[in-house]
Design a protein around this motif. Structure first.
Motif, short mmCIF file in Angstrom:
data_model
loop_
_atom_site.label_atom_id
_atom_site.label_comp_id
_atom_site.label_asym_id
_atom_site.label_seq_id
_atom_site.Cartn_x
_atom_site.Cartn_y
_atom_site.Cartn_z
N GLU A 17 27.24 17.58 55.28
CA GLU A 17 27.78 18.92 55.12
C GLU A 17 26.88 19.93 55.82
OE1 GLU A 17 30.51 19.80 54.27
OE2 GLU A 17 31.35 18.77 52.56
N ASN A 18 27.50 20.89 56.47
CA ASN A 18 26.76 21.90 57.21
C ASN A 18 27.25 23.28 56.76
OD1 ASN A 18 25.17 23.23 59.02
ND2 ASN A 18 26.35 22.68 60.82
N TYR A 19 26.43 23.98 55.95
CA TYR A 19 26.82 25.26 55.40
C TYR A 19 26.01 26.40 56.00
CZ TYR A 19 29.28 22.71 51.75
OH TYR A 19 30.13 21.88 51.08
N ASN A 20 26.63 27.58 56.01
CA ASN A 20 25.88 28.77 56.35
C ASN A 20 25.21 29.27 55.07
OD1 ASN A 20 24.76 30.92 57.58
ND2 ASN A 20 26.65 31.96 58.08
N LEU A 21 25.97 29.81 54.16
CA LEU A 21 25.41 30.22 52.87
C LEU A 21 26.32 29.71 51.76
CD1 LEU A 21 23.26 31.75 51.29
CD2 LEU A 21 24.73 33.75 51.37
N PHE A 22 25.91 28.60 51.11
CA PHE A 22 26.63 28.07 49.97
C PHE A 22 28.13 27.93 50.25
CE2 PHE A 22 22.99 30.43 48.16
CZ PHE A 22 22.28 29.33 47.74
N ARG A 52 22.88 20.77 54.96
CA ARG A 52 21.99 21.58 55.79
C ARG A 52 22.64 22.92 56.07
NH1 ARG A 52 22.02 17.69 61.14
NH2 ARG A 52 24.26 17.36 61.28
N HIS A 53 21.83 23.90 56.45
CA HIS A 53 22.30 25.25 56.75
C HIS A 53 22.06 25.51 58.23
CE1 HIS A 53 22.61 25.87 52.46
NE2 HIS A 53 21.34 25.56 52.31
N GLN A 55 22.26 28.33 60.00
CA GLN A 55 21.66 29.59 60.44
C GLN A 55 20.72 30.20 59.41
OE1 GLN A 55 24.67 32.32 62.05
NE2 GLN A 55 26.11 30.60 62.14
N LEU A 56 20.26 29.40 58.47
CA LEU A 56 19.47 29.94 57.37
C LEU A 56 18.15 29.19 57.19
CD1 LEU A 56 22.36 30.27 54.77
CD2 LEU A 56 21.47 32.06 56.27
N HIS A 57 17.14 29.94 56.76
CA HIS A 57 15.83 29.38 56.42
C HIS A 57 15.58 29.68 54.95
CE1 HIS A 57 11.66 28.23 57.91
NE2 HIS A 57 11.44 28.54 56.63
N GLN A 58 15.11 28.68 54.19
CA GLN A 58 14.93 28.87 52.75
C GLN A 58 13.50 28.58 52.32
OE1 GLN A 58 18.15 26.36 51.10
NE2 GLN A 58 19.23 28.24 50.59
N PHE A 59 13.03 29.39 51.38
CA PHE A 59 11.77 29.15 50.68
C PHE A 59 12.11 28.92 49.21
CE2 PHE A 59 10.58 32.20 54.11
CZ PHE A 59 9.78 31.34 54.86
N VAL A 60 11.61 27.85 48.64
CA VAL A 60 11.88 27.51 47.24
C VAL A 60 10.55 27.39 46.50
CG1 VAL A 60 12.99 25.88 45.66
CG2 VAL A 60 13.97 26.25 47.94
N VAL A 61 10.45 28.04 45.35
CA VAL A 61 9.25 27.98 44.52
C VAL A 61 9.64 27.53 43.12
CG1 VAL A 61 7.29 29.23 43.59
CG2 VAL A 61 8.18 29.85 45.83
N ILE A 62 8.99 26.47 42.62
CA ILE A 62 9.24 25.97 41.27
C ILE A 62 8.26 26.64 40.31
CG2 ILE A 62 9.48 23.94 39.81
CD1 ILE A 62 11.29 23.87 42.24
N GLU A 63 8.79 27.41 39.35
CA GLU A 63 7.92 28.07 38.37
C GLU A 63 7.63 27.15 37.19
OE1 GLU A 63 7.61 32.07 35.57
OE2 GLU A 63 9.53 31.47 36.41
N SER A 64 8.64 26.44 36.70
CA SER A 64 8.46 25.54 35.58
C SER A 64 9.50 24.43 35.66
CB SER A 64 8.61 26.29 34.25
OG SER A 64 9.92 26.84 34.13
N GLY A 65 9.23 23.33 35.00
CA GLY A 65 10.13 22.19 35.06
C GLY A 65 9.71 21.23 36.17
N SER A 66 10.62 20.35 36.55
CA SER A 66 10.31 19.35 37.57
C SER A 66 11.60 18.87 38.23
CB SER A 66 9.56 18.17 36.94
OG SER A 66 10.37 17.53 35.96
N GLY A 67 11.45 17.98 39.17
CA GLY A 67 12.62 17.45 39.86
C GLY A 67 12.22 16.55 40.98
N TRP A 68 13.16 16.35 41.90
CA TRP A 68 12.97 15.43 43.01
C TRP A 68 13.77 15.96 44.19
CZ3 TRP A 68 16.90 11.97 44.97
CH2 TRP A 68 16.42 11.02 45.88
N ILE A 86 12.04 25.13 53.98
CA ILE A 86 13.21 24.41 54.47
C ILE A 86 13.78 25.15 55.68
CG2 ILE A 86 15.47 23.45 53.86
CD1 ILE A 86 14.58 23.52 50.94
N PRO A 87 13.43 24.72 56.88
CA PRO A 87 13.88 25.41 58.09
C PRO A 87 15.38 25.21 58.35
CG PRO A 87 11.95 24.03 58.51
CD PRO A 87 12.49 23.64 57.18
N THR A 88 15.89 26.01 59.25
CA THR A 88 17.27 25.90 59.70
C THR A 88 17.57 24.48 60.16
OG1 THR A 88 17.29 28.20 60.43
CG2 THR A 88 18.92 26.74 61.41
N GLY A 89 18.71 23.95 59.71
CA GLY A 89 19.15 22.64 60.15
C GLY A 89 18.56 21.46 59.41
N THR A 90 17.62 21.70 58.49
CA THR A 90 16.98 20.61 57.76
C THR A 90 17.94 20.02 56.72
OG1 THR A 90 14.80 21.63 58.02
CG2 THR A 90 15.06 20.00 56.25
#
Length: 300
Positions: A17-22, A52-53, A55-68, A86-90
């Protein structure tokens, strides 16, 4: 959450899947987009399939909890304080522990590009998907972005652009500590070549073809690529093709023959030989390895 992003998310489709914004096919409707992890995770059972997106670049910060996370075929455990670039196209996907709290700042690639100067060395750092630890300065800047995004104060757009530039700089600083070799300044010709490569890699053009389109000699293009990346232009062409092959093997249901044809190969057997030479693993074995490594319990 705003209604324009309510049409997310992912179905089991044959291609990545290739999205621009959601799910949006239009441009980013604001200077930046801000969303907490839990806002959308609750809707989708705390799991987001690989996507992947464009035309978009994302920064994600985990404050609490966990995941994979699965990013470009690599798996990462996510803990409190994790920072994701997470750069464009990743290609990326997530599973979060129920109740995980964190922040996602999404920038239009054009906005980020405008704030980066080739001579400063940030661009090559931010162009690579990375998982590292956040810092107090990054955390504080993210909070300011979210607060400004929610406001309607005078000069809001200008302030958001400035804060986004600050965030990009702080993230690049954090990433530079991971590998000092990645801080080499980028070159305008390199950037133009890589942009052209993204558009035409499946056409199997030669170095001379790209050089013609860039109005330089093949020798000059190769020399610049060696200086900036440590590899010749020919290696960049093969790397881009193999990267797309890895993505399709990991994240799509396409057969190996279908992947070969989609990547511009006339002969699937030749594609297998090229992939094996580049990765040390046949396409079928690579896919089996990915599927095996992906077998782990869902985080609940």
């Amino acid at each position: 959450m705003d209604s324009y992003v309510d049409n997310l998310y992912f179905s089991n489709m044959k291609h990545i899947e290739n999205y621009n914004l959601f799910g949006e096919r239009t441009d980013l409707p604001d200077v930046v987009h801000c969303e907490t992890i839990e806002t959308r995770s609750r809707i989708h059972n705390w799991e987001f399939k690989p996507h992947r997106h464009a035309q978009l670049h994302q920064f994600v910060v985990i404050e609490s909890g966990s995941g994979w996370a699965r990013i470009e075929g690599n798996s990462y455990d996510l803990q409190q304080g994790t920072l994701l670039n997470i750069p464009t196209g990743t290609v990326h996907g997530f599973r979060f522990e129920v109740g995980t709290h964190g922040w996602v700042v999404t920038l239009a690639s054009e906005l980020l590009d405008e704030s980066l100067h080739d001579s400063e060395g940030l661009r090559p750092l931010l162009a690579k998907a990375k998982v590292t630890q956040s810092t107090p300065e990054i955390w504080e800047t993210v909070q300011k972005i979210f607060a400004e995004h929610a406001s309607r104060e005078f000069a809001r757009a200008h302030t958001l652009r400035a804060l986004s530039g600050l965030l990009a700089g702080l993230v690049a600083r954090s990433l530079s500590a991971l590998d000092q070799s990645e801080t080499r300044p980028s070159h305008n010709l390199q950037l133009r070549f890589e942009a052209l490569l993204d558009q035409h890699f499946h056409e199997h053009l030669k170095v001379s073809d790209y050089a013609d389109r860039l109005a330089v000699t093949p020798t000059h293009l190769t020399r610049v690529m060696r200086q900036v990346t440590g590899q010749p232009a020919s290696a960049a062409i093969e790397d881009r093709l193999i990267r797309e092959a890895r993505r399709n093997l990991a994240y799509s249901n396409l057969s190996i023959s279908e992947i070969a044809y989609e990547l511009g190969f006339d002969d699937p057997a030749y594609f297998s030989r090229v992939f094996s030479r580049a990765t040390g693993m046949a396409p079928r074995a690579f896919r089996a390895h990915i599927e095996k490594s992906d077998v782990r319990p869902k985080v609940v």
